[in-house]
Design an enzyme around this catalytic site. Structure first.
Site, PDB file in Angstrom:
ATOM      1  N   TRP A 521     -44.388   2.340   0.630  1.00 10.93           N
ATOM      2  CA  TRP A 521     -44.803   3.762   0.104  1.00 10.93           C
ATOM      3  C   TRP A 521     -46.507   2.763  -0.185  1.00 10.93           C
ATOM      4  CZ3 TRP A 521     -39.929   2.669  -1.385  1.00 10.93           C
ATOM      5  CH2 TRP A 521     -39.108   2.010  -0.590  1.00 10.93           C
ATOM      6  N   ASP A 522     -46.441   2.399  -0.550  1.00  8.59           N
ATOM      7  CA  ASP A 522     -48.170   1.652  -1.161  1.00  8.59           C
ATOM      8  C   ASP A 522     -47.859   2.049  -2.348  1.00  8.59           C
ATOM      9  OD1 ASP A 522     -50.470   0.430  -1.761  1.00  8.59           O
ATOM     10  OD2 ASP A 522     -51.092   2.652  -0.566  1.00  8.59           O
ATOM     11  N   TYR A 523     -46.560   2.266  -2.981  1.00  9.00           N
ATOM     12  CA  TYR A 523     -46.218   2.236  -4.739  1.00  9.00           C
ATOM     13  C   TYR A 523     -46.583   1.055  -5.267  1.00  9.00           C
ATOM     14  CZ  TYR A 523     -44.433   6.921  -3.631  1.00  9.00           C
ATOM     15  OH  TYR A 523     -43.543   8.543  -3.308  1.00  9.00           O
ATOM     16  N   LYS A 549     -47.460   4.854  -9.474  1.00  2.30           N
ATOM     17  CA  LYS A 549     -47.806   5.650  -7.866  1.00  2.30           C
ATOM     18  C   LYS A 549     -46.599   6.987  -8.628  1.00  2.30           C
ATOM     19  CE  LYS A 549     -51.238   3.529  -5.686  1.00  2.30           C
ATOM     20  NZ  LYS A 549     -51.118   3.493  -4.352  1.00  2.30           N
ATOM     21  N   ASN A 641     -49.460   8.180  -2.416  1.00  2.00           N
ATOM     22  CA  ASN A 641     -49.751   7.032  -2.151  1.00  2.00           C
ATOM     23  C   ASN A 641     -51.265   6.949  -3.446  1.00  2.00           C
ATOM     24  OD1 ASN A 641     -51.960   7.463  -0.305  1.00  2.00           O
ATOM     25  ND2 ASN A 641     -51.355   5.671   0.753  1.00  2.00           N
TER      26      ASN A 641
END
Length: 853
Positions: A521-523, A549, A641
């Site tokens: 999740w682009d965390y 995030k 994100n």
């Protein structure tokens, strides 16, 4: 039925009702088929029937509309309670139409006394209908007014007073100075200055303003060209960098320019971001006196007392520009140099260098980097592509080391540079150790001819350091591509999206705490860890506070990485894309700002229509709560994100042991697109497309060349560009770091600068840029999407002061003491390209009119 002249106003009203009814009916039926609310279809039928009755001039239209209005009120209250903005989105159109029906123009058309065959009965039915509409509209108005005095998102509380709290650790930094991005290497964003207080903060006024002359919009600029710097204050000077990499020294009390250097970065760079969040500082031999606890007076920093110089004017004439192997210039060959660098400033550049400068005059330190005055971060790097690797954030500087990571391009390809963390000798620039996240056991300097592991997890944010414990704390990102992880190695799986503690002497991994397992999740961990000593169960514990995030704030023992506040593993949705998998559980902290899962009732819009459209969109997307995996059909990612927290991090008060935070709530949509080859553009316009921009070095983001999927990502917004989820979208809050309790939380910011009309509605907007806290009990924030800097009472969250900024303030402010004895608040107003706030080049200092004693 009776004859008579038809009123144009009545006919237009009837036609409008019919049109509204048809739109709501068609959309409502589609929503029912998707499993959503029945209201829109029922309301559509009501509007349609009302319109038909108005066309035939039946008073029953009024009674029907009164029922529709009352039903809408009941439904809106059931879904939203006394929450003004959700109520307004649901009731605005029905209420306004009801008010219109009560005006003379449609009334005259509905009942014409001269031609009615049954004047008495018709008049009675009409008056009764109008009375019913009046009552219904009055009830809607009453409920709406009641909602103005209610904020269900607000938490009220007061920070407990501390009589004898632990002293603030200064790490040898004088109280009136700011020596690192977070003031000290501990990253607290806390100043011990107390001249500005809740009682006098509203007296702050502009003391001086400086214009850098550097704004985004130059040829070759990426979208994310941003002015995010937090300046340093050392002695009597301020030091800052600009988006296009100029380095500037100012007089801290007057704002006058002392010197300025342009490092002449390489052109045609494959940049995703063009920014500089700050410089780093090493005091040289004077560090021994500071470490012993001797705090010189504010005016005692003699290295800066040299005559003002504009270093760029003294550049030696050179017939040929020498370059590094990556093509970047060599600072010592192209800029003025000096052999006298007792103290040093370090500047990371967009072409992959770290330059050492003399704080006195901006000259390049020739003795650093084997005579080059710089470090070449491309050394031993795989896949050299200038601009695809560099550090957007300042390096960590200790007594003997300069430690730096770097950003790689997100979601461009699977063949990117390494995310290696390297430590260099702070005096010579010689490599001391390197820690490769994909090969964490090998930290000896890599010999010439060998390269680090490609595309390993990187650290693009700011690290923190505890020199007494001998550890540097690094927030780690993910391995590209962010949304598909089917081929990650065990080492990468362990390190991705974590905070790691590395041994200062050797670079060895001492502990790792993963904030997201198998991140899809682009965390990545975006925020600088804050180091603070907490009193827990009567004992003082060295702690690390890590915002994320996804909204978790992990409070860990920084000696071991063990949680000080409970962390539990919770089951999460499964079913990742083909060739991938999802972790069965994810960690959740006792201190969490994770927003509640979205439902249909949480959808928002300027009217019923875009709200209905958002509900339809929600039901068409895959969404099973937080950590729903990305999918080919499209998944809702909430939080998105953009992050509940991002690089601005949080501020912590070491005395009262609380954290001042700026949580945001924004949902994003992630859609995977199967790739058939490694060259086709799926989410970017091909170079030969009509009206396509000319070729440049800027990368094709989100194509994921070499991976099975490209990805389309963007905010979850309505047809009007508003977030599809209801406000607030941004808060300020204070929480207790020893218990995890949320003490207070308030929505923060207006939509004045984010809407077509400059309406200062207090809806709560996200912030990008961090807060600071002071011993005076005031916190400051400038990063909201509206152009203001604000001061808050830390005790209860009350907004005490605000000042209008000429551009977006997406940077973290800082505060310092001037030579005139006044405490200054320094704000950067330069805007941010990716959120489209107004560009600027402003450095603004605020102070009280006179010294407050």
């Amino acid at each position: 039925m009776y004859s008579g002249q038809r009123s144009p106003a009545l006919m237009v009203t009837a036609a409008l009702m019919v049109a509204i009814g048809l739109v709501l009916l068609v959309g409502g039926i589609q929503l029912i088929a998707l499993g959503g609310s029945w209201y829109y279809a029922i309301a559509g039928a009501g509007f349609l029937a009302t319109g038909v009755l108005l066309l035939v001039r039946k008073p029953a239209a009024l009674w029907l509309y009164a029922v529709l209005l009352l039903g809408s009120l009941a439904w809106a209250y059931w879904e939203a309670g006394l929450d003004w903005w959700p109520l307004a989105a649901r009731l605005g159109v029905p209420f306004l139409l009801g008010c219109w029906l009560l005006t003379p123009w449609p009334r005259r058309g509905l009942f014409d006394r001269r031609n009615s065959p049954e004047p008495v009965q018709h008049r009675a039915r009409s008056k009764g209908g109008w009375g019913a509409v009046l009552v219904a509209a009055g009830l809607v108005l009453a409920v709406s007014i009641a909602s103005w005095f209610n904020d269900p998102h607000r938490i009220e509380g007061v920070v407990p007073q501390v009589a004898d709290g632990p002293p603030a650790v200064t790490e040898g930094v004088p109280a009136g100075e700011w020596h690192a991005y977070g003031r000290t290497g501990h990253g607290q964003r806390y100043s011990p200055l107390d001249q500005i207080t809740p009682e006098n903060v509203d007296e702050l006024e502009v003391a001086w303003e400086y214009r850098t002359g550097d704004v985004r919009g130059q040829p070759g600029d990426p979208v994310e060209t941003t002015f995010e710097v937090t300046p340093l204050k050392i002695g009597d000077r301020l030091y800052l960098c600009t988006p296009h990499q100029s380095i500037i020294a100012l007089d801290a009390t007057t704002g006058e320019e002392v010197w300025r250097v342009d490092p002449q970065i390489q052109g045609e760079l494959a940049l995703q971001h063009l920014t500089c969040r700050g410089l780093s500082y090493h005091p040289g031999p004077t560090s021994d006196a500071l470490a012993a606890g001797e705090e010189p007076s504010v005016n005692a920093a003699t290295p800066q007392d040299a005559a003002p110089t504009r270093a760029v004017e003294d550049a030696p004439a050179a017939a040929t520009t020498r370059q590094t192997p990556s093509g970047a210039p060599v600072a010592a060959f192209d800029l003025p140099t000096t052999d006298d660098c007792t103290a040093r400033l370090f500047m990371p550049t967009a072409d992959g260098r770290v330059i050492a400068l003399n704080p006195d005059d901006g000259r390049i330190c020739r003795g650093f980097g084997n005579g080059t005055g710089q470090i070449d971060l491309w050394a031993n790097m795989p896949h050299v592509n200038p601009g695809s690797y560099y550090s957007t954030s300042p390096a960590v500087v200790t007594e003997s080391l300069l430690i730096i990571g770097g950003t790689v391009l997100d979601n461009v390809s699977t063949t990117e540079p390494s995310g290696v963390i390297r430590a260099f000798d702070v005096d010579t620039g010689e490599l001391v150790w390197n820690w490769d996240p994909a090969n964490p056991g090998q930290t000896d300097p890599l010999p010439d001819g060998q390269t680090y592991t490609p595309t390993s997890p990187n650290s693009w944010s700011i690290s923190s350091v505890d020199e007494k414990l001998g550890l540097v704390y690094v927030p780690m990102g993910n391995q590209p591509p962010d949304q598909w992880g089917g081929n990650r190695s065990p080492e990468v799986e362990r390190i991705s999206s974590s905070v790691v503690a590395l041994d200062l002497e050797t670079g060895a991994l001492r502990w790792v705490f993963q904030t997201v397992h198998h991140d899809l999740w682009d965390y990545d961990v975006p925020s600088q860890p804050s180091l603070i000593d907490l009193t827990i169960d009567g004992r003082q514990v060295p702690a690390l506070v890590q915002p994320t995030k996804q909204g978790e704030v992990f409070v860990l023992d920084r000696r071991s990485g063990e949680p000080l506040l409970p962390v539990t593993e919770r089951p999460v949705p499964q079913g990742a894309a083909e060739g991938d998998w999802a972790a069965p559980t994810q960690p959740v902290s006792a201190l969490s700002y994770d927003p509640p899962p979205l439902q249909g009732r949480d959808m928002f819009g300027a009217s019923l229509f875009d709200q209905m459209a958002c509900r339809i969109s929600l039901h068409k997307l895959r969404y099973e709560g937080r950590y729903t995996p990305p999918s080919v059909e499209g998944s809702l990612i909430y939080p998105g994100n953009f992050g509940v927290f991002n690089w601005g991090s949080v501020a912590v008060d070491p005395v009262r042991q609380v954290t001042f935070t700026t949580p945001a709530r924004l949902a994003f949509v992630s859609r995977l697109i199967p790739r058939e080859d490694d060259s086709t553009l799926y989410v970017n316009e091909p170079a030969d497309a009509k009206d396509a921009p000319p070729h440049s070095a800027l990368p094709n983001l989100n194509e994921n060349f070499g991976a099975p999927f490209a990805v389309e990502m963007g905010p979850f917004t309505s047809m009007l560009g508003l977030p599809c989820q209801e406000p607030p979208w941004g808060f300020v809050a204070v929480s207790d770091l020893t218990t995890g309790e949320h003490i207070w939380r308030h929505k923060n910011g207006t939509v004045r600068d984010a809407s077509p009309l400059p309406l200062p509605f207090e809806m709560g907007v996200p912030s990008l840029g961090g807060p600071i806290m002071t011993a005076g009990g005031v916190a400051f924030l400038s990063g909201t999407l509206d152009y203001y800097v604000r001061g808050y009472d830390v005790d209860n969250g009350e907004e005490l002061w605000r000042a209008r900024l000429p551009a977006g303030g997406q940077a973290t402010p800082m505060t310092y003491l001037g030579s005139d004895g006044r405490q200054y608040l320094l704000v950067i107003a330069g805007g941010h390209g990716s959120i489209d706030t107004r560009a600027g080049d402003h450095v603004i200092a605020y102070a009280l009119p006179s010294v407050q004693r």
